[in-house]
Scaffold this motif. Structure first.
Motif, PDB file in Angstrom:
ATOM      1  N   LEU A 192       0.838  -1.192   0.000  1.00 50.93           N
ATOM      2  CA  LEU A 192       0.000   0.000   0.000  1.00 50.93           C
ATOM      3  C   LEU A 192       0.877   1.247   0.000  1.00 50.93           C
ATOM      4  O   LEU A 192       1.878   1.314   0.716  1.00 50.93           O
ATOM      5  CB  LEU A 192      -0.912   0.026   1.231  1.00 50.93           C
ATOM      6  N   THR A 193       0.480   2.245  -0.788  1.00 51.11           N
ATOM      7  CA  THR A 193       1.105   3.563  -0.778  1.00 51.11           C
ATOM      8  C   THR A 193       0.122   4.547  -0.168  1.00 51.11           C
ATOM      9  O   THR A 193      -1.033   4.624  -0.607  1.00 51.11           O
ATOM     10  CB  THR A 193       1.484   4.007  -2.207  1.00 51.11           C
ATOM     11  N   LEU A 194       0.576   5.300   0.842  1.00 52.77           N
ATOM     12  CA  LEU A 194      -0.289   6.223   1.564  1.00 52.77           C
ATOM     13  C   LEU A 194      -0.011   7.654   1.131  1.00 52.77           C
ATOM     14  O   LEU A 194       1.145   8.056   0.957  1.00 52.77           O
ATOM     15  CB  LEU A 194      -0.078   6.090   3.078  1.00 52.77           C
ATOM     16  N   GLN A 195      -1.077   8.430   0.981  1.00 52.87           N
ATOM     17  CA  GLN A 195      -0.988   9.848   0.648  1.00 52.87           C
ATOM     18  C   GLN A 195      -1.802  10.637   1.672  1.00 52.87           C
ATOM     19  O   GLN A 195      -2.972  10.331   1.909  1.00 52.87           O
ATOM     20  CB  GLN A 195      -1.514  10.125  -0.765  1.00 52.87           C
ATOM     21  N   GLY A 196      -1.171  11.639   2.283  1.00 51.94           N
ATOM     22  CA  GLY A 196      -1.846  12.422   3.306  1.00 51.94           C
ATOM     23  C   GLY A 196      -1.307  12.099   4.683  1.00 51.94           C
ATOM     24  O   GLY A 196      -0.532  11.148   4.885  1.00 51.94           O
ATOM     25  N   ASP A 197      -1.730  12.902   5.661  1.00 52.29           N
ATOM     26  CA  ASP A 197      -1.214  12.779   7.019  1.00 52.29           C
ATOM     27  C   ASP A 197      -1.932  11.730   7.846  1.00 52.29           C
ATOM     28  O   ASP A 197      -1.411  11.260   8.847  1.00 52.29           O
ATOM     29  CB  ASP A 197      -1.296  14.138   7.735  1.00 52.29           C
ATOM     30  N   GLY A 198      -3.149  11.362   7.486  1.00 51.00           N
ATOM     31  CA  GLY A 198      -3.883  10.352   8.251  1.00 51.00           C
ATOM     32  C   GLY A 198      -4.346  10.888   9.602  1.00 51.00           C
ATOM     33  O   GLY A 198      -4.572  12.087   9.768  1.00 51.00           O
ATOM     34  N   PRO A 199      -4.518  10.020  10.603  1.00 49.66           N
ATOM     35  CA  PRO A 199      -4.075   8.615  10.666  1.00 49.66           C
ATOM     36  C   PRO A 199      -5.034   7.607  10.039  1.00 49.66           C
ATOM     37  O   PRO A 199      -4.743   6.420  10.033  1.00 49.66           O
ATOM     38  CB  PRO A 199      -3.970   8.383  12.178  1.00 49.66           C
ATOM     39  N   TRP A 200      -6.199   8.066   9.566  1.00 51.03           N
ATOM     40  CA  TRP A 200      -7.101   7.154   8.845  1.00 51.03           C
ATOM     41  C   TRP A 200      -6.831   7.258   7.349  1.00 51.03           C
ATOM     42  O   TRP A 200      -6.531   8.347   6.828  1.00 51.03           O
ATOM     43  CB  TRP A 200      -8.566   7.505   9.125  1.00 51.03           C
ATOM     44  N   TYR A 201      -6.957   6.147   6.671  1.00 48.51           N
ATOM     45  CA  TYR A 201      -6.740   6.127   5.225  1.00 48.51           C
ATOM     46  C   TYR A 201      -7.854   5.333   4.568  1.00 48.51           C
ATOM     47  O   TYR A 201      -8.326   4.326   5.097  1.00 48.51           O
ATOM     48  CB  TYR A 201      -5.376   5.522   4.883  1.00 48.51           C
ATOM     49  N   ARG A 202      -8.234   5.803   3.376  1.00 50.41           N
ATOM     50  CA  ARG A 202      -9.338   5.208   2.629  1.00 50.41           C
ATOM     51  C   ARG A 202      -8.798   4.527   1.371  1.00 50.41           C
ATOM     52  O   ARG A 202      -7.966   5.087   0.651  1.00 50.41           O
ATOM     53  CB  ARG A 202     -10.359   6.279   2.254  1.00 50.41           C
ATOM     54  N   LEU A 203      -9.295   3.327   1.110  1.00 50.01           N
ATOM     55  CA  LEU A 203      -8.895   2.566  -0.073  1.00 50.01           C
ATOM     56  C   LEU A 203     -10.146   2.043  -0.766  1.00 50.01           C
ATOM     57  O   LEU A 203     -10.978   1.382  -0.143  1.00 50.01           O
ATOM     58  CB  LEU A 203      -7.985   1.396   0.319  1.00 50.01           C
ATOM     59  N   THR A 204     -10.295   2.362  -2.054  1.00 52.17           N
ATOM     60  CA  THR A 204     -11.366   1.797  -2.874  1.00 52.17           C
ATOM     61  C   THR A 204     -10.869   0.488  -3.475  1.00 52.17           C
ATOM     62  O   THR A 204      -9.837   0.459  -4.136  1.00 52.17           O
ATOM     63  CB  THR A 204     -11.777   2.779  -3.983  1.00 52.17           C
TER      64      THR A 204
END
Length: 458
Positions: A34-46
């Motif tokens: 997974l590659t994360l974009q943004g500060d989070g700490p929650w992340y959304r994946l479609t």
């Protein structure tokens, strides 16, 4: 006897160890970075089609997210739902002062109007009679250039501090007026601090003209008026589309597809490569091992000329039942597909994954475990009591590597089914051995008890 207890303990420990290993990343057939974009700490994946197809269960109960240490992360799995989308726009509009006698009602302000051919207000002329006794009673706003529903007024005025109360009326012909809303402007200054309220909400109706009337006092000079409008449209729930699948041609007008496993397909899209195509068709389905085909849907797909542009319908809604084999029968009276291959795309209901990162990355999505239990949390639990995530605390996650071809998924899922069957067989063997061992221990105890010597006879 001690040896029997030791064997039984070892069997139970082996069983527990097999179950405990289910939460390790290595026990899942697919592990996708997974590659994360943004500060989070929650992340959304479609979740794309290939990932949903790779899962061992339709409800994706075998889906997990792990950090670099192999620790599972908390997540919530949600269905994509339709939503109301609003497109807003703003426009500065012309202002025309309304003069009227101070002693009469505000609506008695006299006007004579000249309009352009498109209805736009060109000039508003006051009646010259008794001009010296007339005061500013209100303002007329020309909003005829705005086609969307009006949702808000933003006004700027030149006056001292205080409250400005007025009524808002709407008209399409400057003759018949209807009450629309009530407005209030506020400007207060004290100790170097200023409070202003320049916005007035409108009920979201269309109109060509607005009339603002001050009832209890003369109106204030307005220097600018901006009208905010909005168009609301319903956006359907997102779908996860497959890659293009080429069907196998059977008899004339019949085509066949077979998926790696049964999937709850909700829509199909058939490629119409040539213009002037008309395809009445029927769609049938069956699951693996079933002898008979069942009707799934029927309709007409087409690509024909329209009045101004080409009219096209290349999609057909399906009821969402799980299907593994798909058969398409095209009525030859419509001309069929000709020489082009039958290429379609299938859609699954959209699914979104929201997860809370913990520990160091890189992070990975894991799935493909037939024995996995559901681990998705309710959304409010994952968010600490909130019903929706905050935009500032929610980033985007993307898959950097995933199965790209259905053939690869099919072969891997076949291996997974064999592996899952092997694991189930091993568990059953362990359980049966444990039961047999317990029975042997019980029989041994009963036999020893029967051999216990009685008391010596006198």
């Amino acid at each position: 006897m001690k040896l029997s207890f030791a064997i039984m303990f070892g069997l139970c420990a082996s069983l527990l160890q097999v179950q405990a290993r289910a939460e390790a990343p290595e026990d899942y057939r697919y592990r996708l970075p997974l590659t994360l974009q943004g500060d989070g700490p929650w992340y959304r994946l479609t979740l794309p089609f290939a990932v949903q197809q790779a899962a061992s269960h339709d409800d994706l109960r075998d889906l997990r997210v792990f950090n670099a240490a192999g620790e599972p992360l908390a997540f919530s799995l949600q269905h994509s739902s339709g939503q109301q989308a609003e497109q807003r726009s703003s426009r500065s509009v012309p202002l025309f002062a309304l003069q009227g006698p101070a002693q009469q009602a505000a609506s008695a302000a006299r006007i004579r109007v000249q309009r352009a051919t498109d209805g736009t207000l060109v000039e508003l002329l006051d009646s010259p009679a008794h001009a010296e006794s007339e005061v500013l009673r209100g303002w007329l706003l020309d909003v005829s250039a705005i086609e969307q529903p009006l949702i808000e007024l933003e006004l700027d005025w030149q006056a001292e501090d205080g409250f400005q109360r007025f009524s808002i009326e709407a008209s399409d012909d400057l003759q018949h007026w209807r009450a629309l809303s009530e407005g209030q402007l506020v400007r207060l200054t004290t100790a170097g601090e200023r409070i202003e309220q320049r916005h007035v909400r409108l009920p979201g109706q269309r109109a060509r003209y607005l009339r603002l009337l001050w009832r209890d006092a003369p109106a204030v000079p307005l220097s600018n008026a901006v009208v905010h409008s909005a168009t609301a449209e319903w956006r359907a729930a997102e779908l996860a589309w497959s890659d293009v699948l080429t069907g196998q041609r059977l008899d004339s007008g019949e085509y066949h597809w077979e998926l790696p496993r049964a999937l709850p397909v909700s829509r199909l899209r058939l490629a119409l490569e040539q213009p002037n195509m008309l395809l009445p068709l029927r769609v049938q389905s069956r699951r693996e091992g079933q002898p008979h085909w069942q009707g799934l849907a029927a309709g007409v797909l087409y690509r024909v000329p329209g009045e101004q542009a080409e009219s096209r319908n290349d999609e057909l809604a399906l009821p969402g039942r799980s299907v593994q084999q798909l058969r398409l029968h095209i009525d030859a009276r419509g001309g069929g597909l000709g020489n082009q291959p039958a290429q379609l795309q299938l859609a699954l209901p959209g699914r979104e994954l929201l997860f809370l990162v913990r520990g160091a990355g890189p992070y990975q999505l894991a799935l493909g475990q037939a024995q996995a239990e559901p681990a998705s949390l309710p959304l409010s639990t994952l968010l600490g009591g909130r019903s929706q995530p905050l935009a500032a605390q929610t980033g985007e996650a993307r898959l950097t590597d995933m199965p790209q071809h259905l053939a690869e998924v099919a072969s891997e899922q076949a291996s997974e089914r064999l592996g899952g069957a092997g694991q189930r067989l091993a568990l059953w063997i362990i359980l049966l051995l444990g039961v047999a061992l317990l029975g042997g221990m019980a029989w041994s105890l009963l036999r020893d008890k029967g051999r216990t010597p009685g008391p010596p006879s006198a």
